[in-house]
Scaffold this motif. Structure first.
Motif, PDB file in Angstrom:
ATOM      1  N   ARG A  98      61.274  67.703-100.982  1.00 17.90           N
ATOM      2  CA  ARG A  98      60.900  66.995 -99.752  1.00 17.90           C
ATOM      3  C   ARG A  98      62.050  66.994 -98.748  1.00 17.90           C
ATOM      4  O   ARG A  98      61.841  67.218 -97.551  1.00 17.90           O
ATOM      5  CB  ARG A  98      60.468  65.563-100.062  1.00 17.90           C
ATOM      6  N   GLY A 102      61.659  69.011 -95.390  1.00 18.12           N
ATOM      7  CA  GLY A 102      61.724  68.231 -94.154  1.00 18.12           C
ATOM      8  C   GLY A 102      62.831  68.707 -93.234  1.00 18.12           C
ATOM      9  O   GLY A 102      62.648  68.800 -92.015  1.00 18.12           O
ATOM     10  N   TYR A 124      53.187  66.103 -88.281  1.00 14.89           N
ATOM     11  CA  TYR A 124      53.287  64.660 -88.499  1.00 14.89           C
ATOM     12  C   TYR A 124      51.957  64.020 -88.872  1.00 14.89           C
ATOM     13  O   TYR A 124      51.928  63.020 -89.594  1.00 14.89           O
ATOM     14  CB  TYR A 124      53.842  63.975 -87.248  1.00 14.89           C
ATOM     15  N   TYR A 127      51.014  62.870 -92.489  1.00 14.58           N
ATOM     16  CA  TYR A 127      51.704  61.681 -92.987  1.00 14.58           C
ATOM     17  C   TYR A 127      50.898  60.412 -92.720  1.00 14.58           C
ATOM     18  O   TYR A 127      51.026  59.419 -93.446  1.00 14.58           O
ATOM     19  CB  TYR A 127      53.085  61.583 -92.338  1.00 14.58           C
ATOM     20  N   ALA A 178      52.951  65.810-101.732  1.00 14.95           N
ATOM     21  CA  ALA A 178      54.078  65.149-101.080  1.00 14.95           C
ATOM     22  C   ALA A 178      54.661  66.008 -99.962  1.00 14.95           C
ATOM     23  O   ALA A 178      55.076  65.490 -98.915  1.00 14.95           O
ATOM     24  CB  ALA A 178      55.150  64.819-102.117  1.00 14.95           C
ATOM     25  N   TRP A 180      52.961  68.171 -98.203  1.00 13.46           N
ATOM     26  CA  TRP A 180      51.985  68.179 -97.112  1.00 13.46           C
ATOM     27  C   TRP A 180      52.211  67.003 -96.167  1.00 13.46           C
ATOM     28  O   TRP A 180      52.087  67.138 -94.952  1.00 13.46           O
ATOM     29  CB  TRP A 180      50.584  68.144 -97.711  1.00 13.46           C
ATOM     30  N   GLY A 181      52.581  65.828 -96.708  1.00 13.24           N
ATOM     31  CA  GLY A 181      52.838  64.658 -95.876  1.00 13.24           C
ATOM     32  C   GLY A 181      54.306  64.487 -95.566  1.00 13.24           C
ATOM     33  O   GLY A 181      54.867  63.414 -95.784  1.00 13.24           O
ATOM     34  N   ILE A 182      54.947  65.526 -95.059  1.00 15.95           N
ATOM     35  CA  ILE A 182      56.391  65.524 -94.840  1.00 15.95           C
ATOM     36  C   ILE A 182      56.761  65.026 -93.452  1.00 15.95           C
ATOM     37  O   ILE A 182      57.932  65.047 -93.067  1.00 15.95           O
ATOM     38  CB  ILE A 182      56.940  66.969 -95.051  1.00 15.95           C
ATOM     39  N   GLY A 183      55.782  64.539 -92.688  1.00 15.77           N
ATOM     40  CA  GLY A 183      56.031  64.182 -91.292  1.00 15.77           C
ATOM     41  C   GLY A 183      57.104  63.143 -91.083  1.00 15.77           C
ATOM     42  O   GLY A 183      57.836  63.184 -90.085  1.00 15.77           O
ATOM     43  N   ASP A 184      57.245  62.181 -92.006  1.00 16.83           N
ATOM     44  CA  ASP A 184      58.247  61.137 -91.823  1.00 16.83           C
ATOM     45  C   ASP A 184      59.664  61.707 -91.848  1.00 16.83           C
ATOM     46  O   ASP A 184      60.487  61.412 -90.972  1.00 16.83           O
ATOM     47  CB  ASP A 184      58.086  60.059 -92.892  1.00 16.83           C
ATOM     48  N   GLN A 237      61.383  55.456-103.377  1.00 21.50           N
ATOM     49  CA  GLN A 237      59.931  55.589-103.218  1.00 21.50           C
ATOM     50  C   GLN A 237      59.298  56.303-104.407  1.00 21.50           C
ATOM     51  O   GLN A 237      58.204  55.940-104.851  1.00 21.50           O
ATOM     52  CB  GLN A 237      59.634  56.350-101.927  1.00 21.50           C
TER      53      GLN A 237
END
Length: 322
Positions: A98, A102, A124, A127, A178, A180-184, A237
């Motif tokens: 991640r 990212g 984004y 996320y 995880a 795929w939702g790397i926008g943060d 997390q």
């Protein structure tokens, strides 16, 4: 000419009163934090330690059991070591990928000249998807029989994995979710990368530094605090990773939990079982609060150990010195 006797010396009581007022003033300013620390950290931690040595089912008064809960979790509970291995695997692999992914996406978007806002929005948006809905979608997409991902892999001649029905592929499937939702992390790294002084890049380029050397000796030292922040928060997390593996196991197994139907987490083959799932399973499904507190304390100790290790080896973690 003045003498020592004629000088005005404050009485001892006056000095003590000033110090007392100063201490009370300091405590007044600290009181919101102190109250929150005691109510939300110190008291729950002390209670968890207390109940870890008690036999308590939530209905009868707790009774002293000594180290029986600890012995049961470490020696007799069949799922503890599987959950511990899975949690450590996710911490090492998922957090590393991640952070790297990212940072890579952040670098890519900062280098794009046109369409930056569009790409930033596209990366984004995932996320913002609710964890349950995102996990269910991923399980259906990666379904071995009817999923579009495996269908495309078979068309190009690549063996289709079992994903969430194969113990060897379930954790990689969660890792893909995880990533795929790397926008943060993308947004955090973009802000850090845009804050690196441009004159340092110009000076390195004049000295003949290659793109890799500029990244190694200019970019990384400047964003090292952000990398440390991403790693530490990612470890914490992941230590609390609960919703995604539980939902993935339920959907992949076809289990519909209802009255009289108790779902044992970890499908397939305990490969998606994590320590937070054990805490819930022991405490709220088996009503063994003492053993649940033992697992919670292990989880807390691991989180503290990982954080302390990362903070002590901050420079070595990214291969640079500040």
């Amino acid at each position: 000419m003045t003498t020592l006797a004629s000088q005005k010396v404050p009485p001892v009581r006056t000095l003590a009163a000033k110090r007392r007022r100063s201490a009370l003033r300091t405590l007044a300013f600290l009181s919101p934090w102190l109250i929150g620390f005691v109510v939300f950290f110190a008291y729950p931690l002390a209670s968890t330690v207390y109940f870890s040595f008690m036999h308590y089912d939530g209905f009868k008064p707790p009774t002293w059991s000594g180290g029986k809960n600890w012995a049961y979790v470490f020696e007799h509970y069949p799922y503890f070591w599987s959950a511990l291995r899975n949690t450590l695997w996710l911490v090492v692999v998922m957090v590393t990928l991640r952070v790297a992914f990212g940072l890579g996406i952040g670098l890519l978007i900062t280098k794009i000249k046109t369409g930056t806002g569009v790409f930033r929005t596209l990366f984004y948006l995932p996320y913002l998807a609710p964890p349950v809905a995102a996990t269910m979608s991923f399980v259906f997409l990666l379904n071995p029989g009817t999923g579009p991902v495996n269908s495309m892999l078979e068309k190009i001649g690549i063996p289709a994995p079992g994903w969430f029905t194969d113990p060897h592929w379930s954790k990689p499937g969660l890792t893909l979710l995880a990533l795929w939702g790397i926008g943060d992390l993308m947004v955090i790294f973009m802000a850090a990368l845009l804050d690196v002084p441009a004159e340092q890049y110009e000076a390195a380029q004049l000295d003949g530094a290659s793109p890799w050397q500029r990244f190694r000796f200019v970019t990384l030292p400047n964003i090292s605090p952000i990398i440390m922040f991403a790693v530490v928060t990612g470890v914490i997390q992941t230590m609390q990773y609960y919703t995604e593996p539980l939902v993935a196991g339920k959907v992949a197994s076809g289990t519909i939990q209802g009255s009289g139907n108790q779902f044992e987490p970890g499908y397939p083959g305990q490969s998606t079982l994590t320590l937070p799932q054990l805490v819930y399973n022991l405490g709220f499904q088996r009503f063994d609060y003492g053993s649940a507190c033992v697992v919670a304390l292990v989880l807390f100790a691991l989180s503290m150990a990982f954080t302390a290790l990362l903070m002590r080896r901050r420079g070595g973690l990214i291969g640079v010195t500040d």
